[in-house]
Design a protein around this motif. Sequence first.
Motif, PDB file in Angstrom:
ATOM      1  N   ASP A   1      -3.657 -49.600   1.364  1.00 24.55           N
ATOM      2  CA  ASP A   1      -2.496 -50.338   0.884  1.00 24.55           C
ATOM      3  C   ASP A   1      -1.871 -49.721  -0.363  1.00 24.55           C
ATOM      4  O   ASP A   1      -0.942 -50.282  -0.933  1.00 24.55           O
ATOM      5  N   PHE A   2      -2.319 -48.543  -0.771  1.00 22.60           N
ATOM      6  CA  PHE A   2      -1.754 -47.840  -1.921  1.00 22.60           C
ATOM      7  C   PHE A   2      -0.937 -46.625  -1.500  1.00 22.60           C
ATOM      8  O   PHE A   2      -0.504 -45.841  -2.328  1.00 22.60           O
ATOM      9  N   GLY A   3      -0.765 -46.432  -0.197  1.00 23.10           N
ATOM     10  CA  GLY A   3      -0.004 -45.298   0.295  1.00 23.10           C
ATOM     11  C   GLY A   3      -0.825 -44.038   0.488  1.00 23.10           C
ATOM     12  O   GLY A   3      -0.284 -42.983   0.774  1.00 23.10           O
ATOM     13  N   ALA A   4      -2.133 -44.144   0.346  1.00 20.31           N
ATOM     14  CA  ALA A   4      -3.011 -42.988   0.532  1.00 20.31           C
ATOM     15  C   ALA A   4      -3.600 -43.022   1.943  1.00 20.31           C
ATOM     16  O   ALA A   4      -3.555 -44.037   2.637  1.00 20.31           O
ATOM     17  N   SER A   5      -4.163 -41.917   2.351  1.00 22.35           N
ATOM     18  CA  SER A   5      -4.801 -41.850   3.666  1.00 22.35           C
ATOM     19  C   SER A   5      -5.904 -40.807   3.655  1.00 22.35           C
ATOM     20  O   SER A   5      -5.960 -39.956   2.770  1.00 22.35           O
ATOM     21  N   ILE A   6      -6.760 -40.925   4.648  1.00 19.47           N
ATOM     22  CA  ILE A   6      -7.762 -39.892   4.900  1.00 19.47           C
ATOM     23  C   ILE A   6      -7.679 -39.530   6.369  1.00 19.47           C
ATOM     24  O   ILE A   6      -7.260 -40.328   7.201  1.00 19.47           O
TER      25      ILE A   6
ATOM     26  N   GLY B   1      -5.660 -58.017   7.810  1.00 25.05           N
ATOM     27  CA  GLY B   1      -4.591 -58.618   8.567  1.00 25.05           C
ATOM     28  C   GLY B   1      -4.321 -60.069   8.237  1.00 25.05           C
ATOM     29  O   GLY B   1      -3.507 -60.717   8.870  1.00 25.05           O
ATOM     30  N   GLN B   2      -4.988 -60.596   7.232  1.00 26.31           N
ATOM     31  CA  GLN B   2      -4.829 -61.997   6.861  1.00 26.31           C
ATOM     32  C   GLN B   2      -3.817 -62.184   5.738  1.00 26.31           C
ATOM     33  O   GLN B   2      -3.675 -63.274   5.212  1.00 26.31           O
ATOM     34  N   CYS B   3      -3.143 -61.114   5.364  1.00 22.27           N
ATOM     35  CA  CYS B   3      -2.211 -61.191   4.246  1.00 22.27           C
ATOM     36  C   CYS B   3      -1.043 -60.240   4.513  1.00 22.27           C
ATOM     37  O   CYS B   3      -0.977 -59.613   5.556  1.00 22.27           O
ATOM     38  N   SER B   4      -0.173 -60.120   3.551  1.00 23.89           N
ATOM     39  CA  SER B   4       0.952 -59.190   3.711  1.00 23.89           C
ATOM     40  C   SER B   4       0.908 -58.112   2.638  1.00 23.89           C
ATOM     41  O   SER B   4       1.935 -57.657   2.162  1.00 23.89           O
ATOM     42  N   CYS B   5      -0.291 -57.705   2.264  1.00 26.16           N
ATOM     43  CA  CYS B   5      -0.441 -56.750   1.171  1.00 26.16           C
ATOM     44  C   CYS B   5      -0.506 -55.302   1.634  1.00 26.16           C
ATOM     45  O   CYS B   5      -0.685 -54.404   0.818  1.00 26.16           O
ATOM     46  N   GLY B   6      -0.376 -55.060   2.923  1.00 29.86           N
ATOM     47  CA  GLY B   6      -0.473 -53.684   3.408  1.00 29.86           C
ATOM     48  C   GLY B   6      -1.908 -53.287   3.654  1.00 29.86           C
ATOM     49  O   GLY B   6      -2.416 -52.346   3.063  1.00 29.86           O
ATOM     50  N   CYS B   7      -2.585 -53.999   4.493  1.00 22.65           N
ATOM     51  CA  CYS B   7      -4.011 -53.802   4.762  1.00 22.65           C
ATOM     52  C   CYS B   7      -4.298 -52.398   5.308  1.00 22.65           C
ATOM     53  O   CYS B   7      -3.425 -51.772   5.920  1.00 22.65           O
ATOM     54  N   PRO B   8      -5.523 -51.909   5.115  1.00 23.39           N
ATOM     55  CA  PRO B   8      -5.900 -50.620   5.693  1.00 23.39           C
ATOM     56  C   PRO B   8      -5.746 -50.655   7.215  1.00 23.39           C
ATOM     57  O   PRO B   8      -5.974 -51.683   7.852  1.00 23.39           O
ATOM     58  N   GLU B   9      -5.348 -49.503   7.777  1.00 20.43           N
ATOM     59  CA  GLU B   9      -5.163 -49.403   9.217  1.00 20.43           C
ATOM     60  C   GLU B   9      -5.765 -48.108   9.733  1.00 20.43           C
ATOM     61  O   GLU B   9      -5.838 -47.113   9.020  1.00 20.43           O
ATOM     62  N   LEU B  10      -6.178 -48.155  10.979  1.00 19.00           N
ATOM     63  CA  LEU B  10      -6.772 -47.007  11.655  1.00 19.00           C
ATOM     64  C   LEU B  10      -5.836 -46.568  12.775  1.00 19.00           C
ATOM     65  O   LEU B  10      -5.391 -47.379  13.583  1.00 19.00           O
ATOM     66  N   TYR B  11      -5.518 -45.262  12.793  1.00 17.69           N
ATOM     67  CA  TYR B  11      -4.639 -44.677  13.796  1.00 17.69           C
ATOM     68  C   TYR B  11      -5.301 -43.448  14.407  1.00 17.69           C
ATOM     69  O   TYR B  11      -6.144 -42.810  13.774  1.00 17.69           O
TER      70      TYR B  11
ATOM     71  N   GLY C   1       3.928 -46.171  -1.364  1.00 15.41           N
ATOM     72  CA  GLY C   1       4.509 -46.860  -0.223  1.00 15.41           C
ATOM     73  C   GLY C   1       3.811 -46.491   1.065  1.00 15.41           C
ATOM     74  O   GLY C   1       2.911 -45.660   1.087  1.00 15.41           O
ATOM     75  N   PRO C   2       4.213 -47.124   2.138  1.00 19.47           N
ATOM     76  CA  PRO C   2       3.546 -46.890   3.414  1.00 19.47           C
ATOM     77  C   PRO C   2       3.790 -45.481   3.941  1.00 19.47           C
ATOM     78  O   PRO C   2       4.839 -44.891   3.725  1.00 19.47           O
ATOM     79  N   LEU C   3       2.806 -44.963   4.623  1.00 21.53           N
ATOM     80  CA  LEU C   3       2.921 -43.650   5.252  1.00 21.53           C
ATOM     81  C   LEU C   3       3.684 -43.780   6.560  1.00 21.53           C
ATOM     82  O   LEU C   3       3.588 -44.798   7.238  1.00 21.53           O
TER      83      LEU C   3
END
Length: 78
Positions: free
Chosen positions: A46-51, A20-30, A5-7
């Motif tokens: 979109d798999f709930g992982a992060s680096i 951002g063209q879908c609702s699949c939980g695209c990669p994001e940069l913070y 799930g989302p972090l």
Amino acid sequence: MTDHGPLPTSGLQHVATFCGQCSCGCPELYLDPAADDDRRVLITDDFGASIRMSLAQLAVIVDDARNGVLDGLIEGAR
């Protein structure tokens, strides 16, 4: 791979959403202003992982992308 799930992103500064063209939980940069310098950048997938990485490490990736280092990889995926 397990979907966790989302972090949680409260307190983080959103910089960009990749796709951002879908609702699949695209990669994001913070940016994480509370993190140590070597862990300030957070990229989620979109798999709930992060680096995490430093701004200096992100700068190398951005510079390499600008200089065409990744062009061959991207062209092969199209």
